[in-house]
Design a protein around this motif. Structure first.
Motif, PDB file in Angstrom:
ATOM      1  N   GLN A   4       5.625   7.799 -18.074  1.00 37.84           N
ATOM      2  CA  GLN A   4       6.680   6.770 -17.915  1.00 37.84           C
ATOM      3  C   GLN A   4       7.915   7.384 -17.254  1.00 37.84           C
ATOM      4  OE1 GLN A   4       6.127   3.687 -18.400  1.00 37.84           O
ATOM      5  NE2 GLN A   4       4.723   3.437 -20.134  1.00 37.84           N
ATOM      6  N   GLY A   5       8.345   6.782 -16.144  1.00 40.92           N
ATOM      7  CA  GLY A   5       9.563   7.206 -15.452  1.00 40.92           C
ATOM      8  C   GLY A   5       9.421   8.500 -14.660  1.00 40.92           C
ATOM      9  N   LYS A   6       8.200   9.030 -14.590  1.00 41.31           N
ATOM     10  CA  LYS A   6       8.004  10.306 -13.880  1.00 41.31           C
ATOM     11  C   LYS A   6       7.652  10.060 -12.397  1.00 41.31           C
ATOM     12  CE  LYS A   6       7.878  13.324 -17.518  1.00 41.31           C
ATOM     13  NZ  LYS A   6       8.123  12.552 -18.691  1.00 41.31           N
ATOM     14  N   GLN A   7       7.605  11.165 -11.655  1.00 37.30           N
ATOM     15  CA  GLN A   7       7.233  11.139 -10.218  1.00 37.30           C
ATOM     16  C   GLN A   7       5.807  11.684 -10.085  1.00 37.30           C
ATOM     17  OE1 GLN A   7       8.847  11.640  -6.873  1.00 37.30           O
ATOM     18  NE2 GLN A   7      10.739  10.558  -7.322  1.00 37.30           N
ATOM     19  N   ILE A   8       4.944  10.936  -9.399  1.00 34.47           N
ATOM     20  CA  ILE A   8       3.564  11.409  -9.182  1.00 34.47           C
ATOM     21  C   ILE A   8       3.338  11.597  -7.685  1.00 34.47           C
ATOM     22  CG2 ILE A   8       1.107  10.938  -9.559  1.00 34.47           C
ATOM     23  CD1 ILE A   8       1.913   9.000 -11.777  1.00 34.47           C
ATOM     24  N   ALA A   9       2.933  12.797  -7.294  1.00 32.54           N
ATOM     25  CA  ALA A   9       2.632  13.048  -5.878  1.00 32.54           C
ATOM     26  C   ALA A   9       1.155  12.748  -5.622  1.00 32.54           C
ATOM     27  CB  ALA A   9       2.928  14.508  -5.542  1.00 32.54           C
ATOM     28  N   THR A  10       0.887  12.045  -4.543  1.00 31.38           N
ATOM     29  CA  THR A  10      -0.510  11.703  -4.233  1.00 31.38           C
ATOM     30  C   THR A  10      -0.681  11.315  -2.769  1.00 31.38           C
ATOM     31  OG1 THR A  10      -2.406  10.364  -4.936  1.00 31.38           O
ATOM     32  CG2 THR A  10      -0.292   9.227  -4.823  1.00 31.38           C
ATOM     33  N   SER A  11      -1.921  11.407  -2.305  1.00 28.76           N
ATOM     34  CA  SER A  11      -2.279  10.844  -0.992  1.00 28.76           C
ATOM     35  C   SER A  11      -3.076   9.559  -1.220  1.00 28.76           C
ATOM     36  CB  SER A  11      -3.158  11.826  -0.212  1.00 28.76           C
ATOM     37  OG  SER A  11      -2.602  13.096  -0.187  1.00 28.76           O
ATOM     38  N   TYR A  12      -3.246   9.170  -2.478  1.00 30.02           N
ATOM     39  CA  TYR A  12      -4.095   8.019  -2.828  1.00 30.02           C
ATOM     40  C   TYR A  12      -3.283   6.985  -3.609  1.00 30.02           C
ATOM     41  CZ  TYR A  12      -7.299  11.471  -1.259  1.00 30.02           C
ATOM     42  OH  TYR A  12      -7.914  12.416  -0.484  1.00 30.02           O
ATOM     43  N   LYS A  15      -3.093   3.619  -3.651  1.00 27.72           N
ATOM     44  CA  LYS A  15      -3.670   2.399  -4.244  1.00 27.72           C
ATOM     45  C   LYS A  15      -4.382   2.710  -5.557  1.00 27.72           C
ATOM     46  CE  LYS A  15      -3.924  -0.548  -0.300  1.00 27.72           C
ATOM     47  NZ  LYS A  15      -4.700  -1.200   0.719  1.00 27.72           N
ATOM     48  N   ALA A  16      -5.191   3.770  -5.541  1.00 27.57           N
ATOM     49  CA  ALA A  16      -5.924   4.126  -6.768  1.00 27.57           C
ATOM     50  C   ALA A  16      -4.947   4.537  -7.863  1.00 27.57           C
ATOM     51  CB  ALA A  16      -6.910   5.259  -6.468  1.00 27.57           C
ATOM     52  N   THR A  17      -3.884   5.252  -7.480  1.00 25.42           N
ATOM     53  CA  THR A  17      -2.908   5.708  -8.476  1.00 25.42           C
ATOM     54  C   THR A  17      -2.141   4.517  -9.051  1.00 25.42           C
ATOM     55  OG1 THR A  17      -2.709   7.713  -7.161  1.00 25.42           O
ATOM     56  CG2 THR A  17      -1.073   7.407  -8.884  1.00 25.42           C
ATOM     57  N   ASP A  18      -1.711   3.600  -8.162  1.00 22.57           N
ATOM     58  CA  ASP A  18      -1.003   2.389  -8.617  1.00 22.57           C
ATOM     59  C   ASP A  18      -1.876   1.579  -9.579  1.00 22.57           C
ATOM     60  OD1 ASP A  18       1.556   2.349  -7.666  1.00 22.57           O
ATOM     61  OD2 ASP A  18       1.018   1.477  -5.720  1.00 22.57           O
ATOM     62  N   ALA A  19      -3.149   1.421  -9.208  1.00 23.22           N
ATOM     63  CA  ALA A  19      -4.061   0.617 -10.050  1.00 23.22           C
ATOM     64  C   ALA A  19      -4.208   1.262 -11.426  1.00 23.22           C
ATOM     65  CB  ALA A  19      -5.427   0.501  -9.376  1.00 23.22           C
ATOM     66  N   PHE A  20      -4.287   2.585 -11.457  1.00 21.45           N
ATOM     67  CA  PHE A  20      -4.420   3.302 -12.738  1.00 21.45           C
ATOM     68  C   PHE A  20      -3.167   3.090 -13.596  1.00 21.45           C
ATOM     69  CE2 PHE A  20      -3.532   7.209 -15.170  1.00 21.45           C
ATOM     70  CZ  PHE A  20      -4.668   7.261 -15.965  1.00 21.45           C
ATOM     71  N   MET A  21      -2.009   3.189 -12.953  1.00 23.83           N
ATOM     72  CA  MET A  21      -0.763   3.028 -13.718  1.00 23.83           C
ATOM     73  C   MET A  21      -0.624   1.594 -14.222  1.00 23.83           C
ATOM     74  SD  MET A  21       2.000   5.503 -12.023  1.00 23.83           S
ATOM     75  CE  MET A  21       2.116   4.624 -10.493  1.00 23.83           C
ATOM     76  N   ALA A  42       5.838   4.506 -13.149  1.00 18.62           N
ATOM     77  CA  ALA A  42       6.203   5.810 -12.582  1.00 18.62           C
ATOM     78  C   ALA A  42       6.398   5.600 -11.090  1.00 18.62           C
ATOM     79  CB  ALA A  42       5.094   6.822 -12.833  1.00 18.62           C
ATOM     80  N   SER A  43       7.099   6.542 -10.424  1.00 19.01           N
ATOM     81  CA  SER A  43       7.241   6.355  -8.976  1.00 19.01           C
ATOM     82  C   SER A  43       6.302   7.303  -8.238  1.00 19.01           C
ATOM     83  CB  SER A  43       8.683   6.545  -8.530  1.00 19.01           C
ATOM     84  OG  SER A  43       9.217   7.692  -9.123  1.00 19.01           O
ATOM     85  N   LEU A  44       5.809   6.814  -7.107  1.00 21.29           N
ATOM     86  CA  LEU A  44       4.853   7.598  -6.328  1.00 21.29           C
ATOM     87  C   LEU A  44       5.562   8.338  -5.205  1.00 21.29           C
ATOM     88  CD1 LEU A  44       1.611   5.522  -5.831  1.00 21.29           C
ATOM     89  CD2 LEU A  44       2.341   6.976  -7.697  1.00 21.29           C
ATOM     90  N   HIS A  45       5.146   9.582  -5.031  1.00 24.18           N
ATOM     91  CA  HIS A  45       5.663  10.377  -3.932  1.00 24.18           C
ATOM     92  C   HIS A  45       4.468  10.586  -3.000  1.00 24.18           C
ATOM     93  CE1 HIS A  45       8.659  13.037  -2.270  1.00 24.18           C
ATOM     94  NE2 HIS A  45       7.727  13.930  -2.084  1.00 24.18           N
ATOM     95  N   LEU A  46       4.492   9.893  -1.852  1.00 29.18           N
ATOM     96  CA  LEU A  46       3.328   9.916  -0.960  1.00 29.18           C
ATOM     97  C   LEU A  46       3.321  11.162  -0.094  1.00 29.18           C
ATOM     98  CD1 LEU A  46       1.024   7.996  -0.617  1.00 29.18           C
ATOM     99  CD2 LEU A  46       2.273   6.885   1.232  1.00 29.18           C
ATOM    100  N   VAL A  49      -9.338  11.258 -15.337  1.00 29.39           N
ATOM    101  CA  VAL A  49     -10.121  11.000 -14.120  1.00 29.39           C
ATOM    102  C   VAL A  49      -9.981   9.519 -13.771  1.00 29.39           C
ATOM    103  CG1 VAL A  49     -12.441  10.945 -13.127  1.00 29.39           C
ATOM    104  CG2 VAL A  49     -11.748  12.881 -14.547  1.00 29.39           C
ATOM    105  N   LEU A  50      -9.501   9.239 -12.550  1.00 26.78           N
ATOM    106  CA  LEU A  50      -9.290   7.846 -12.128  1.00 26.78           C
ATOM    107  C   LEU A  50     -10.556   7.247 -11.541  1.00 26.78           C
ATOM    108  CD1 LEU A  50      -6.403   9.103 -12.294  1.00 26.78           C
ATOM    109  CD2 LEU A  50      -5.755   7.519 -10.488  1.00 26.78           C
ATOM    110  N   MET A  51     -11.282   8.053 -10.769  1.00 22.96           N
ATOM    111  CA  MET A  51     -12.562   7.579 -10.233  1.00 22.96           C
ATOM    112  C   MET A  51     -13.425   8.767  -9.825  1.00 22.96           C
ATOM    113  SD  MET A  51     -12.104   6.232  -6.266  1.00 22.96           S
ATOM    114  CE  MET A  51     -13.866   5.999  -6.044  1.00 22.96           C
TER     115      MET A  51
END
Ligand code: PRT
Length: 285
Positions: A111-119, A121-127, A134-138, A175-177
């Motif tokens: 909650q409220g953290k920064q997640i770095a990812t290249s993915y 959509k999958a990360t948003d769906a998981f959250m 949380a905010s995504l850092h692309l 594991v998300l997928m």
């Protein structure tokens, strides 16, 4: 003449496995230099070399009829394509990882953290599924370094061996997928193309079946045939070959790769001798 068109990755983790699959299907392709496409030998097929992430769009638009891509790419793409086969190579998982010193109880830590990812959509769906804000850092590459640089608190990236996470001081927490190479097709194909796709798919299925099975030969006492038969799954039932010694027979069957050692242990425990295991090249049902 109708020519089937398939897109495979030009270079990268999927290229070798895709060419090997085609080769095992009796189709050879020259994969040289800067070539963007090549006529295959052994099938009415043209191979187009593209980036993995671009392949779903080309398949959707009908520029090519088929594609081999990493399944995870489909989650990030809006392309409307159909998965025809899971191909069993380039296996990996999309996983969430945090610095190893973090006391991670559950996803609420995010909650409220920064997640770095290249993915994204999958990360948003998981959250969203876990009610986490949380905010995504692309980032497009080297995602695992971002917590150490202070750019993010967690990462969401592809993992196969886990070495990259480990060497960046991260631990996997969810594991998300799971993903592997898949054969995809556009939503509409004409009848002639459909026929070629079915022929190619038949070859692919024969190769994949063979990869999943081993041929087994063993000797056993005649009074143990029923016990061995109960252990050996086979395609129908094992073949029995008489031996010169009338008290013994040779049994031939197939065993699934993922059940292999359990079956061999059980056969040995029942008195099987001289067990030979042979790879299968093609398996046609
Ligand atoms: O440029 P292009 O669009 O053609 O390719 P791509 O950017 O998708 O790159 P590529 O060739 O790296 O990956 C192609 C596909 O291989 C991915 O879409 C996945 O489906 C699959 N795959 C399998 C992997 C991995 N394993 C993998 N380990 N893709 C990437 N990795 C990376 C991961 O991002 C991380 O940086 O490898 C690192 C982790 O590996 P381990 O072994 O240390 O865990």
């Amino acid at each position: 003449m109708t020519l089937l068109k398939i897109a495979i990755q030009k270079s990268g983790r999927l290229n070798e496995g895709s060419l090997k699959l085609l080769k095992d299907c009796g189709i050879s392709v020259e994969n040289g230099g800067d070539k963007l496409k090549a006529r295959a030998n052994g099938f009415d097929l043209e191979v187009v070399f593209l980036r993995n992430s671009d392949i779903p769009h080309y398949v959707e638009d009908g520029v090519v009829h088929l594609g081999i891509v990493g399944e995870n790419v489909l989650v990030e793409s809006d392309s409307k394509v159909i998965i025809l086969e899971k191909l069993g190579f380039s296996r990996c998982r999309l996983a969430l990882a945090v610095p190893k010193e973090v006391d991670f109880d559950d996803v609420n830590w995010l909650q409220g953290k920064q997640i770095a990812t290249s993915y994204p959509k999958a990360t948003d769906a998981f959250m969203a599924a876990n009610n986490v804000k949380a905010s995504l850092h692309l980032i497009s590459g080297s995602v695992e370094i971002s917590p150490a640089l202070g750019l993010a608190d967690a990462v969401c990236d592809l993992v196969s061996s886990g070495n990259t996470l480990f060497s960046n001081g991260l631990k996997e927490v969810a594991v998300l997928m799971r993903s592997e190479a898949v054969l995809i097709q556009g939503e509409t194909v004409d009848t002639k193309v459909k026929k070629l796709i079915q022929q190619l798919q038949f070859r692919i299925q024969s190769v994949l079946n063979a990869r999943n099975y081993k041929y087994v030969l063993l000797n056993c006492p005649v009074d143990k045939i029923d016990r061995m038969n109960a252990i050996l799954p086979g395609m129908k039932s094992p073949s029995i070959i008489p031996l010169v010694d009338k008290n013994w027979v040779s049994l031939h069957s197939v065993i699934q790769e993922n059940d292999f050692w359990n079956v061999i242990d059980a056969l040995k425990a029942e008195g099987a001798e001289g067990i030979l295991i042979v790879p299968i090249e093609k398996m046609v049902y």
